[in-house]
Design a protein around this motif. Structure first.
Motif, mmCIF file in Angstrom:
data_model
loop_
_atom_site.group_PDB
_atom_site.id
_atom_site.type_symbol
_atom_site.label_atom_id
_atom_site.label_comp_id
_atom_site.label_asym_id
_atom_site.label_seq_id
_atom_site.Cartn_x
_atom_site.Cartn_y
_atom_site.Cartn_z
ATOM 1 N N VAL A 180 0.838 -1.200 0.000
ATOM 2 C CA VAL A 180 0.000 0.000 0.000
ATOM 3 C C VAL A 180 0.873 1.250 0.000
ATOM 4 C CG1 VAL A 180 -1.683 1.333 1.318
ATOM 5 C CG2 VAL A 180 -1.937 -1.148 1.128
ATOM 6 N N LEU A 181 1.885 1.267 0.856
ATOM 7 C CA LEU A 181 2.753 2.449 0.957
ATOM 8 C C LEU A 181 3.594 2.631 -0.304
ATOM 9 C CD1 LEU A 181 3.686 1.920 4.683
ATOM 10 C CD2 LEU A 181 2.385 3.854 3.768
ATOM 11 N N ASP A 182 4.019 1.535 -0.927
ATOM 12 C CA ASP A 182 4.757 1.650 -2.190
ATOM 13 C C ASP A 182 3.868 2.262 -3.271
ATOM 14 O OD1 ASP A 182 7.027 0.591 -1.086
ATOM 15 O OD2 ASP A 182 6.719 -1.441 -1.884
ATOM 16 N N ALA A 183 2.604 1.820 -3.334
ATOM 17 C CA ALA A 183 1.677 2.399 -4.305
ATOM 18 C C ALA A 183 1.442 3.870 -4.005
ATOM 19 C CB ALA A 183 0.349 1.636 -4.283
ATOM 20 N N ALA A 184 1.349 4.213 -2.733
ATOM 21 C CA ALA A 184 1.145 5.608 -2.353
ATOM 22 C C ALA A 184 2.324 6.468 -2.784
ATOM 23 C CB ALA A 184 0.935 5.705 -0.843
ATOM 24 N N LYS A 185 3.530 5.998 -2.535
ATOM 25 C CA LYS A 185 4.715 6.776 -2.918
ATOM 26 C C LYS A 185 4.800 6.944 -4.430
ATOM 27 C CE LYS A 185 7.599 4.261 -0.416
ATOM 28 N NZ LYS A 185 8.874 3.799 0.215
ATOM 29 N N THR A 186 4.454 5.895 -5.160
ATOM 30 C CA THR A 186 4.462 5.993 -6.621
ATOM 31 C C THR A 186 3.483 7.061 -7.101
ATOM 32 O OG1 THR A 186 5.079 3.661 -6.852
ATOM 33 C CG2 THR A 186 4.059 4.716 -8.770
ATOM 34 N N GLY A 187 2.347 7.184 -6.418
ATOM 35 C CA GLY A 187 1.344 8.172 -6.793
ATOM 36 C C GLY A 187 1.654 9.585 -6.351
ATOM 37 N N GLY A 188 2.710 9.766 -5.551
ATOM 38 C CA GLY A 188 3.098 11.119 -5.133
ATOM 39 C C GLY A 188 2.862 11.433 -3.670
ATOM 40 N N ILE A 189 2.369 10.468 -2.890
ATOM 41 C CA ILE A 189 2.142 10.702 -1.462
ATOM 42 C C ILE A 189 3.481 10.970 -0.768
ATOM 43 C CG2 ILE A 189 1.369 9.648 0.713
ATOM 44 C CD1 ILE A 189 -0.963 10.316 -1.074
ATOM 45 N N ARG A 190 3.490 12.018 0.064
ATOM 46 C CA ARG A 190 4.697 12.357 0.825
ATOM 47 C C ARG A 190 4.493 12.241 2.335
ATOM 48 N NH1 ARG A 190 4.146 16.679 -2.667
ATOM 49 N NH2 ARG A 190 3.670 18.093 -0.930
ATOM 50 N N ARG A 191 3.229 12.201 2.762
ATOM 51 C CA ARG A 191 2.954 12.170 4.198
ATOM 52 C C ARG A 191 1.814 11.197 4.458
ATOM 53 N NH1 ARG A 191 1.390 17.528 7.632
ATOM 54 N NH2 ARG A 191 0.273 17.928 5.696
ATOM 55 N N VAL A 192 1.941 10.413 5.561
ATOM 56 C CA VAL A 192 0.913 9.432 5.909
ATOM 57 C C VAL A 192 0.564 9.574 7.388
ATOM 58 C CG1 VAL A 192 2.649 7.632 6.310
ATOM 59 C CG2 VAL A 192 0.273 6.984 5.913
ATOM 60 N N VAL A 193 -0.735 9.542 7.668
ATOM 61 C CA VAL A 193 -1.239 9.530 9.041
ATOM 62 C C VAL A 193 -1.954 8.198 9.218
ATOM 63 C CG1 VAL A 193 -2.812 10.601 10.702
ATOM 64 C CG2 VAL A 193 -1.467 12.034 9.131
ATOM 65 N N LEU A 194 -1.467 7.391 10.156
ATOM 66 C CA LEU A 194 -1.997 6.045 10.375
ATOM 67 C C LEU A 194 -2.913 6.033 11.585
ATOM 68 C CD1 LEU A 194 -1.929 2.935 9.793
ATOM 69 C CD2 LEU A 194 -0.064 2.825 11.468
ATOM 70 N N ALA A 246 5.092 -0.303 12.047
ATOM 71 C CA ALA A 246 6.473 -0.527 11.625
ATOM 72 C C ALA A 246 6.665 -0.192 10.149
ATOM 73 C CB ALA A 246 6.867 -1.980 11.905
ATOM 74 N N ALA A 247 5.696 -0.589 9.328
ATOM 75 C CA ALA A 247 5.796 -0.305 7.889
ATOM 76 C C ALA A 247 5.770 1.189 7.617
ATOM 77 C CB ALA A 247 4.659 -1.002 7.144
ATOM 78 N N VAL A 248 4.916 1.911 8.322
ATOM 79 C CA VAL A 248 4.816 3.362 8.133
ATOM 80 C C VAL A 248 6.119 4.044 8.546
ATOM 81 C CG1 VAL A 248 3.716 5.400 9.130
ATOM 82 C CG2 VAL A 248 2.313 3.541 8.224
ATOM 83 N N ARG A 249 6.679 3.618 9.666
ATOM 84 C CA ARG A 249 7.920 4.247 10.141
ATOM 85 C C ARG A 249 9.093 3.955 9.208
ATOM 86 N NH1 ARG A 249 5.797 2.539 15.395
ATOM 87 N NH2 ARG A 249 5.078 4.406 16.498
ATOM 88 N N ASP A 250 9.042 2.808 8.532
ATOM 89 C CA ASP A 250 10.129 2.427 7.630
ATOM 90 C C ASP A 250 9.900 2.879 6.196
ATOM 91 O OD1 ASP A 250 11.333 1.157 9.767
ATOM 92 O OD2 ASP A 250 10.618 -0.844 9.223
ATOM 93 N N SER A 251 8.824 3.603 5.955
ATOM 94 C CA SER A 251 8.412 3.903 4.578
ATOM 95 C C SER A 251 9.225 4.995 3.901
ATOM 96 C CB SER A 251 6.937 4.319 4.565
ATOM 97 O OG SER A 251 6.769 5.568 5.239
ATOM 98 N N GLY A 252 9.932 5.812 4.678
ATOM 99 C CA GLY A 252 10.610 6.969 4.107
ATOM 100 C C GLY A 252 9.716 8.174 3.948
ATOM 101 N N ALA A 281 5.088 15.457 12.152
ATOM 102 C CA ALA A 281 5.862 14.344 11.598
ATOM 103 C C ALA A 281 6.678 13.668 12.692
ATOM 104 C CB ALA A 281 6.780 14.843 10.481
ATOM 105 N N GLY A 282 6.695 12.338 12.641
ATOM 106 C CA GLY A 282 7.484 11.569 13.590
ATOM 107 C C GLY A 282 6.864 11.442 14.966
ATOM 108 N N ARG A 283 5.606 11.832 15.124
ATOM 109 C CA ARG A 283 4.947 11.789 16.437
ATOM 110 C C ARG A 283 3.928 10.651 16.495
ATOM 111 N NH1 ARG A 283 5.579 16.435 19.585
ATOM 112 N NH2 ARG A 283 6.630 18.171 18.513
#
Length: 272
Positions: free
Chosen positions: A76-90, A111-117, A176-178
């Protein structure tokens, strides 16, 4: 543009409404057609269990509200990054922090969100005030609440506060990071919550305490066994962190969290 997954759910629907009311450009994503959609909001069908189905929704967006659903957050996060997503709130769960083995699913998403870049923020609400809607039928018909652990208090949170916190974090910088632990303003026991519902409907509501086994049997009708056992663990043997009232709603929204009494008053009609 902000993409909201789970957009027809208890929290997601309110996140969409709050963002639209603030003038944000929003794409609401759900597995099914929502019917009457919020004015000005674009809807796309997609399923977090099928990450490729989300790619059209991500195109041109920069921020994502992510629900814990499906089994492959990395895809999901890889698809989001490909589409231009820069920020995620989980939207995660308190249990991911206090009981990561029992709540492995949300803990894995964290863990996936924190490792997503990506820039990330994690919201960890405790139990929802709206879980009391499970009592609606016996309150309507018998003016009685049946629940286990009658005198163990937890600070349940109004889902509207979770949605408002999410909408704020999605729109503002500085988060970010909180990780925010979201609770209500006071810990109340099931017996106390039943009394509050009685006050909302204008008639006394009795409380009958179930055994753990009775509650487990009832919960297994609509929840997987591991989730039932983890939930009963929190309800019956809460850790100090699970009973603590936090100030994170105040920190994010600049006001105190709403009370259970306020939630019950707004939903009194459900309890008849």
């Amino acid at each position: 543009m902000i993409v909201v997954t789970g957009a027809t759910g208890n929290v997601g629907r309110q996140v969409v409404d709050a963002l639209a009311a603030a003038g944000e450009e929003v794409t609401a994503v759900s597995r099914r057609d929502p019917g009457a959609a919020t004015a000005g909001v674009r809807h796309r069908q997609g399923d977090l269990a099928a990450p490729d189905s989300l790619r059209p929704a991500f195109d041109g967006a920069d921020t994502l509200f992510l629900l814990v659903a499906g089994d492959d957050p990395h895809a999901v996060l890889d698809a989001a990054k490909t589409g231009g997503i820069r920020r995620v709130v989980l939207l995660s769960s308190q249990g991911a922090g206090t009981r990561p083995l029992a709540y492995a699913h949300p803990a894995g998403f964290e863990a996936a969100v924190r490792d997503s870049g990506l820039d990330w923020t994690v919201l960890r609400p405790g139990g929802f005030a709206s879980n009391a809607l499970a009592w609606a039928e016996p309150v309507r018909t018998r003016r009685t609440v049946f629940a286990p652990f009658g005198d163990i208090a937890l600070p349940v949170i109004d889902p509207a506060d979770v949605a408002q916190a999410a909408a704020t974090v999605l729109r503002e910088d500085g988060h970010a990071g909180r990780t925010y632990e979201l609770t209500g303003p006071a810990a109340l026991s099931p017996r106390q919550r039943a009394q509050v519902i009685g006050e909302a409907v204008g008639e006394p509501v009795a409380f009958v305490e179930q055994s753990r086994a009775e509650a487990r049997q009832q919960m297994l009708r609509f929840m997987p066994e591991p989730v039932v056992d983890a939930t009963l663990g929190i309800l019956g043997e809460p850790q100090p962190a699970e009973q603590a009232v936090t100030s994170d709603v105040q920190r994010v929204l600049g006001r105190a969290a709403g009370t259970f009494a306020g939630w019950a008053a707004r939903h009194a009609a459900a309890f008849g």
